[in-house]
Design a protein around this motif. Structure first.
Motif, short mmCIF file in Angstrom:
data_model
loop_
_atom_site.label_atom_id
_atom_site.label_comp_id
_atom_site.label_asym_id
_atom_site.label_seq_id
_atom_site.Cartn_x
_atom_site.Cartn_y
_atom_site.Cartn_z
N PHE A 58 0.80 -1.22 0.00
CA PHE A 58 0.00 0.00 0.00
C PHE A 58 0.84 1.28 0.00
CE2 PHE A 58 -2.81 -3.23 1.77
CZ PHE A 58 -3.95 -3.05 1.00
N SER A 59 2.15 1.16 -0.02
CA SER A 59 2.97 2.38 -0.08
C SER A 59 2.87 3.07 -1.44
CB SER A 59 4.43 2.05 0.22
OG SER A 59 4.94 1.14 -0.75
N VAL A 60 2.43 2.33 -2.45
CA VAL A 60 2.29 2.94 -3.78
C VAL A 60 1.14 3.93 -3.83
CG1 VAL A 60 3.29 0.95 -4.94
CG2 VAL A 60 0.83 1.01 -4.52
N PHE A 61 0.30 3.96 -2.81
CA PHE A 61 -0.80 4.90 -2.78
C PHE A 61 -0.35 6.33 -2.49
CE2 PHE A 61 -4.14 1.47 -1.51
CZ PHE A 61 -4.00 0.92 -2.78
N ILE A 62 0.88 6.50 -2.07
CA ILE A 62 1.40 7.84 -1.79
C ILE A 62 1.97 8.41 -3.09
CG2 ILE A 62 3.02 9.19 -0.43
CD1 ILE A 62 2.95 7.02 1.68
N PRO A 63 1.37 9.45 -3.67
CA PRO A 63 1.85 9.99 -4.97
C PRO A 63 3.08 10.88 -4.78
CG PRO A 63 -0.06 11.23 -4.24
CD PRO A 63 0.16 10.17 -3.20
N VAL A 64 4.21 10.28 -4.51
CA VAL A 64 5.41 11.05 -4.18
C VAL A 64 5.89 11.86 -5.37
CG1 VAL A 64 7.78 10.89 -3.40
CG2 VAL A 64 6.06 9.39 -2.41
N THR A 65 6.11 11.21 -6.50
CA THR A 65 6.68 11.91 -7.67
C THR A 65 5.74 12.97 -8.20
OG1 THR A 65 5.81 10.16 -9.09
CG2 THR A 65 8.07 9.93 -8.32
N PHE A 66 4.43 12.71 -8.16
CA PHE A 66 3.46 13.69 -8.66
C PHE A 66 3.49 14.96 -7.81
CE2 PHE A 66 -0.85 15.47 -8.50
CZ PHE A 66 -1.06 15.74 -9.83
N MET A 67 3.39 14.80 -6.50
CA MET A 67 3.37 15.96 -5.61
C MET A 67 4.70 16.70 -5.64
SD MET A 67 1.42 14.18 -2.41
CE MET A 67 1.62 15.63 -1.40
N LEU A 68 5.80 15.94 -5.64
CA LEU A 68 7.12 16.57 -5.59
C LEU A 68 7.43 17.30 -6.88
CD1 LEU A 68 9.57 16.91 -3.77
CD2 LEU A 68 10.49 14.79 -4.71
N GLY A 69 6.98 16.76 -8.02
CA GLY A 69 7.23 17.43 -9.30
C GLY A 69 6.59 18.80 -9.37
N PHE A 70 5.32 18.90 -8.98
CA PHE A 70 4.65 20.19 -9.00
C PHE A 70 5.29 21.16 -8.01
CE2 PHE A 70 1.16 18.15 -11.26
CZ PHE A 70 0.76 19.17 -12.10
N TYR A 71 5.67 20.65 -6.86
CA TYR A 71 6.25 21.51 -5.83
C TYR A 71 7.58 22.11 -6.29
CZ TYR A 71 7.97 22.96 -1.25
OH TYR A 71 8.46 23.68 -0.20
N VAL A 72 8.44 21.28 -6.85
CA VAL A 72 9.74 21.76 -7.33
C VAL A 72 9.55 22.77 -8.46
CG1 VAL A 72 11.89 21.07 -8.44
CG2 VAL A 72 10.97 19.71 -6.57
N SER A 73 8.56 22.55 -9.34
CA SER A 73 8.32 23.49 -10.43
C SER A 73 7.92 24.87 -9.89
CB SER A 73 7.23 22.94 -11.34
OG SER A 73 6.91 23.85 -12.37
N ILE A 74 7.04 24.89 -8.88
CA ILE A 74 6.62 26.16 -8.30
C ILE A 74 7.79 26.86 -7.62
CG2 ILE A 74 5.17 27.19 -6.51
CD1 ILE A 74 3.09 25.06 -7.15
N VAL A 75 8.59 26.08 -6.88
CA VAL A 75 9.73 26.66 -6.17
C VAL A 75 10.76 27.21 -7.15
CG1 VAL A 75 11.67 26.13 -4.63
CG2 VAL A 75 9.40 25.26 -4.11
N TYR A 76 10.99 26.51 -8.24
CA TYR A 76 11.97 26.97 -9.23
C TYR A 76 11.53 28.29 -9.88
CZ TYR A 76 14.69 27.25 -13.49
OH TYR A 76 15.49 27.70 -14.53
N ASN A 77 10.25 28.39 -10.23
CA ASN A 77 9.75 29.64 -10.80
C ASN A 77 9.90 30.80 -9.83
OD1 ASN A 77 9.01 28.37 -13.20
ND2 ASN A 77 6.96 27.88 -12.44
N ARG A 78 9.66 30.53 -8.57
CA ARG A 78 9.83 31.57 -7.55
C ARG A 78 11.30 31.95 -7.41
NH1 ARG A 78 6.90 33.20 -2.95
NH2 ARG A 78 8.20 33.91 -1.23
#
Length: 557
Positions: free
Chosen positions: A72-92
């Motif tokens: 059930f650890s695959v239920f945590i969307p790590v790459t999806f959440m982290l990808g969006f977060y890094v994109s926002i931080v980089y633009n900032r």
């Protein structure tokens, strides 16, 4: 300051990226080594407990727990959440860098707009630069820990030489509960206005442009305060960090080797290699990705990749004073450059330089294969379909045209709204000024004009049996139109010279200057004038569809 490695990757090669990967400062290894070490230690402790200390019943419970976490650890969307977060931080991060505030443009504008060699003008220029640095230092004090340690109070700006005692007294005289970043900028604007009133700024437009440049500098450094005051929402940062760390906490159990994995439903066969290689690589990639966002979240901090705010202030102060004071009014003597006599100047090379062949700036079709090009004359002339009736703007619609594309006149549409005599004068003038290869097109335009009001003589022209076999002979068509024009102008005595004969071919040289073609084009204004005098009208007993069906294919060239 950000780690510079541009020279290492200037040339791509086999070992280029290897040299970059082996660097320590600002690297992923420096960022994740502590997390990776802690995770491996905890993983080893659990593995030893499972292998050595637990009995059979306890092992079964541990195995069931590990299987559950792994499933059930695959239920945590790590790459999806982290990808969006890094994109926002980089633009900032990029926006913060764009608003750091560089003084070069403002200093150059001050030096060129505030003119004068007196001590007064020099004081104004230098104080303008200093007030800009004071405003930037005040902003950096509140957003950068490094600058706050350097200037804990406003009095430290006096010690550093950025403020004077009188200026600090004036600064403290304004009581405000808000930060007074605007006060040095107000002093700056007042100095510029004084320079304008004293005649140091020559023109009002220069004054406005200088104020715009200074206002742009002020806006950028104020944006740093806004970025610091309104960060990325805390809940987003918390969710991403919690998801990543929870995922690897569950992996402590889910990635363990299980001896009885074959008897556990849903479990996978695993090789007991003692060291979790694939999970360690996941930690390097995912935790390293998270560390990137942590470093870029506040680039005005003190990480290896953060901006060197102390250096920025020192650099702006030195460059600003150099531009408005040391380099003011200085420029080299104007002389002839070394390439004065060269039509195609080219610089020299050193023995160790490597100049590679380069492609000139040119279109991609320049080197097109000559076999794919047709260098002959144009074989199709676009023209407007012939019209009937008194209205020159109406056109014939040919119903039985084998669905061929309609042709248009070589003359623009607005020309046919003019009087016919005016159009014929334009065609005659065009024929005289046009080079020889294009005169056939002018003759076709003359034919088109003459067909604007067809006479009954055109009905006598027989329709060819096979339109595809008709060869368009422009000189022959012109001769035919000369005959028709002669009949239309029968009331006027016009002498039409005969066509000259080419001694080589024995045929009329219709396109020669002394031939009938040139005469026909030049005499068109006279023919049109006489035609208007006789008030000839196009017969209306022939409809447009009948006219097009009978003659459209023959004249549709």
């Amino acid at each position: 300051m950000t780690v510079a490695y541009s020279l290492d990757v200037a040339t791509s090669g086999l070992f280029t990226q290897i040299k970059v990967l082996l660097r320590w400062k600002g690297s992923v290894w420096k960022s994740i080594w502590s997390e990776l070490l802690i995770w491996l230690l905890l993983y080893s402790v659990l593995s030893v407990i499972y292998r050595v200390l637990l009995n059979k019943a306890q092992r079964e419970v541990f195995e069931q727990l590990c299987t559950f976490f792994d499933t059930f650890s695959v239920f945590i969307p790590v790459t999806f959440m982290l990808g969006f977060y890094v994109s926002i931080v980089y633009n900032r991060w990029t926006k913060v860098f764009d608003n750091v505030g560089w003084i070069d443009t403002s200093a150059l504008t001050i030096a060129q707009y505030i003119r004068g060699t007196s001590e007064r003008s020099r004081l104004i220029r230098r104080n303008c630069i200093r007030y800009m640095i004071v405003a930037q230092a005040m902003v950096f004090r509140d957003v950068s820990p490094a600058i706050r340690r350097r200037f804990p109070t406003m009095r430290h700006l006096i010690t550093a030489g950025l403020l004077t005692e009188d200026e600090l007294v004036e600064f403290d005289a304004i009581v405000s509960p808000q930060s007074k970043y605007w006060q040095p900028i107000q002093w700056l604007f007042s100095l510029v206005t004084i320079a304008k009133d004293e005649g140091l700024i020559a023109d009002y437009y220069l004054y406005v442009d200088l104020m715009d440049k200074l206002r742009d500098f002020r806006t950028k450094i104020l944006n740093l305060v806004i970025f610091d005051m309104v960060p990325i929402p805390l809940v987003y940062t918390q969710v991403v960090n919690l998801a990543v760390r929870t995922y690897f906490l569950l992996a402590l159990f889910g990635r363990q080797f299980l001896e009885n994995s074959a008897n556990i439903p849903g479990a996978k066969w695993k090789i007991d290699i003692y060291f979790p290689i694939m999970t360690s690589l996941q930690i390097v990639f995912i935790i390293g990705w998270l560390k990137v966002s942590e470093v870029m979240l506040n680039p005005l901090g003190e990480d290896d990749e953060d901006f060197e705010t102390n250096w920025i202030i020192e650099r702006n102060l030195q460059v600003g004073y150099a531009v408005v004071d040391q380099a003011y009014g200085r420029f080299p003597i104007i002389k002839r450059d070394p390439f004065w006599e060269d039509e195609t100047p080219q610089t020299l090379d050193t023995p160790t330089s490597t100049r590679k062949p380069h492609t000139h700036m040119q279109g991609s079709c320049i080197n097109m294969n000559e076999a794919d090009l047709d260098n002959g004359l144009m074989s199709f002339v676009r023209r407007r379909s012939r019209s009937i009736g008194d209205d020159d703007t109406s056109s014939i619609y040919t119903e039985n045209s084998d669905k061929r594309a309609s042709t248009v006149s070589m003359l623009p549409r607005h020309m046919w709204a003019q009087p016919r005599s005016k159009i014929s004068n334009a065609i005659a003038k065009f024929y005289k000024s046009d080079p020889e290869p294009r005169r056939a097109s002018v003759c076709v335009a003359a034919l088109d004009l003459n067909h604007r009001r067809p006479s009954t003589d055109l009905r006598e022209i027989e329709k060819p049996e096979n339109v595809d076999d008709v060869i368009i002979d422009v000189p022959a068509l012109v001769q035919e139109r000369i005959r028709i024009a002669k009949q239309q102008a029968a009331a006027v005595k016009i002498e039409i010279p005969e066509a000259s004969v080419s001694p080589a071919a024995g045929t009329p040289e219709a396109t020669s200057p002394s031939g009938n073609v040139k005469w026909f084009v030049e005499e068109m204004p006279v023919i049109e004038e006489e035609d208007e005098k006789t008030h000839r009208k196009t017969p209306r007993n022939l409809s447009a569809s009948e006219y097009g069906e009978k003659y459209g294919k023959f004249w549709n060239f």
